[in-house]
Enzyme design. Structure first.
Site, mmCIF file in Angstrom:
data_model
loop_
_atom_site.group_PDB
_atom_site.id
_atom_site.type_symbol
_atom_site.label_atom_id
_atom_site.label_comp_id
_atom_site.label_asym_id
_atom_site.label_seq_id
_atom_site.Cartn_x
_atom_site.Cartn_y
_atom_site.Cartn_z
ATOM 1 N N GLY A 197 0.850 -1.185 0.000
ATOM 2 C CA GLY A 197 0.000 0.000 0.000
ATOM 3 C C GLY A 197 0.881 1.228 0.000
ATOM 4 N N SER A 220 5.898 -5.040 -0.901
ATOM 5 C CA SER A 220 5.768 -3.650 -1.323
ATOM 6 C C SER A 220 6.045 -2.726 -0.127
ATOM 7 C CB SER A 220 4.386 -3.411 -1.941
ATOM 8 O OG SER A 220 4.291 -2.141 -2.525
ATOM 9 N N ALA A 221 5.042 -2.012 0.379
ATOM 10 C CA ALA A 221 5.256 -1.148 1.542
ATOM 11 C C ALA A 221 5.757 -1.949 2.737
ATOM 12 C CB ALA A 221 3.959 -0.424 1.907
ATOM 13 N N HIS A 280 9.065 -2.956 -6.649
ATOM 14 C CA HIS A 280 8.408 -2.605 -7.916
ATOM 15 C C HIS A 280 9.386 -1.979 -8.904
ATOM 16 C CE1 HIS A 280 4.432 -3.334 -6.142
ATOM 17 N NE2 HIS A 280 4.745 -2.521 -5.160
ATOM 18 N N GLU A 329 9.293 -6.852 -10.174
ATOM 19 C CA GLU A 329 8.052 -7.534 -9.854
ATOM 20 C C GLU A 329 8.274 -9.050 -9.864
ATOM 21 O OE1 GLU A 329 6.520 -5.213 -8.627
ATOM 22 O OE2 GLU A 329 4.812 -4.674 -9.891
#
Length: 241
Positions: A88, A121-122, A158, A193
Site C-alpha cells: 500500500g 511492497s510497503a 516494484h 516484480e
C-alpha cells in the site's frame, strides 16, 4: 531471523496474494507448525483491512486476523505466530507503526523470538532502515521516521527500467542514482516484480518468478544486475547462498 521481503503482492490482478512465493512461505508455515498470523494492513488506503485478511487466509491456509481489531496492538504482536505486513502506501504504514507503538514490539518479535516477518511492497520498505527509497507519495505530513531496520540495506520494490516513450521525467534509475549521490555510504537493492529476498537465520536467498535479476545501486560503482546474492557480500551480515 526469518524474513520474506517481496517486491509486490501478486503476479497478476486475478491471482492469489503472494502467489509466486507460496512454495517457500507455505513450506515455512508447515515446518514451524504455524496456524495463524497477524496482519498489519495500515498501508492500505483503497482496500478493506478485513477483506485483505480473508484473502490471505484463503491463500495461505492459516487463520489471519487484522491487528486493527486488537485493543492493544503491541500485545497482538507479542502473541503472534507470524507477522504479515501488507503493501500500500509506505508513508501511511510507517507513520502508523510509530503511532501505534509497534516498532519495538515487531523488532523484538522478529529478532529475539524468531517470529517470521512477511512483507510485500510497503511491507518490504518498512523492513529496511528507512522508507526513503519508496515509490509512494507522502500522503500524510509525516517526517521521514526510521523504519523497522530488520534488513540493513535500502530496498526499492516494484523496480522497473522500462523506458516509457514520451516520458520526460526522471527514470527509476535516475532517482535511485540521485539517492546514492546524496547518501554516498548507502546502497539500494532494486527488486523487480515477482521477486523477493528470503533471510533465514544467517542465509540470504534471492528468488524471481520471472527468472530476472536484481540491481544494486551504490555511489561510485557501476550499477549491475545480479541473480546471485553473493553480490551483496559486504552489504549485509549474512552468509549468502
Amino acid at each position: 531471523m526469518e524474513l520474506f521481503l517481496l517486491s509486490n503482492g501478486k503476479l497478476s490482478s486475478d491471482s492469489e496474494p503472494l502467489d509466486y512465493a507460496h512454495e517457500q512461505i507455505k513450506g515455512l508455515l508447515k515446518s514451524r507448525n504455524i496456524t495463524s498470523a497477524v496482519l498489519i494492513p495500515y498501508a492500505l488506503i483503497r482496500s478493506d483491512y478485513d477483506a485483505r485478511a480473508v484473502e490471505l487466509e484463503h491463500a495461505l491456509g492459516i487463520k489471519v486476523g487484522s491487528i486493527h481489531h486488537a485493543g492493544v496492538p503491541a500485545i497482538a504482536i507479542e502473541q503472534a505466530q507470524c507477522i504479515l505486513v501488507s503493501g500500500g502506501n509506505s508513508w501511511m504504514l510507517n507513520q502508523m507503526l510509530h503511532e501505534k507503538d509497534l516498532i519495538v514490539p515487531i523488532q523484538r518479535a522478529v529478532r529475539e523470538r524468531g517470529i517470521p516477518y512477511i512483507g510485500w511492497s510497503a511491507g518490504c520498505n518498512v523492513a529496511t532502515p528507512s522508507i526513503r527509497t519508496t515509490n509512494d507519495m507522502p500522503v500524510r505530513n509525516a517526517v521521514v521516521l526510521p523504519a523497522l531496520g530488520l534488513f540493513p540495506v535500502q530496498i526499492n520494490p516494484h523496480y522497473t527500467d522500462v523506458q516509457v516513450s514520451g516520458h520526460m521525467g526522471e527514470t527509476r534509475d535516475d532517482r535511485l542514482t540521485e539517492f546514492c549521490m546524496v547518501n554516498t555510504s548507502e546502497s539500494v537493492i532494486a527488486l523487480r516484480e515477482g521477486s523477493m529476498l528470503h533471510i533465514s537465520g544467517n542465509d540470504l536467498r534471492y528468488y524471481s518468478a520471472k527468472g530476472e535479476g536484481f540491481k544494486v545501486f551504490h555511489y561510485g560503482h557501476e550499477t549491475k544486475e545480479y541473480v546471485d546474492t553473493r553480490a551483496l557480500s559486504g552489504l549485509v551480515p549474512f552468509n549468502c547462498l
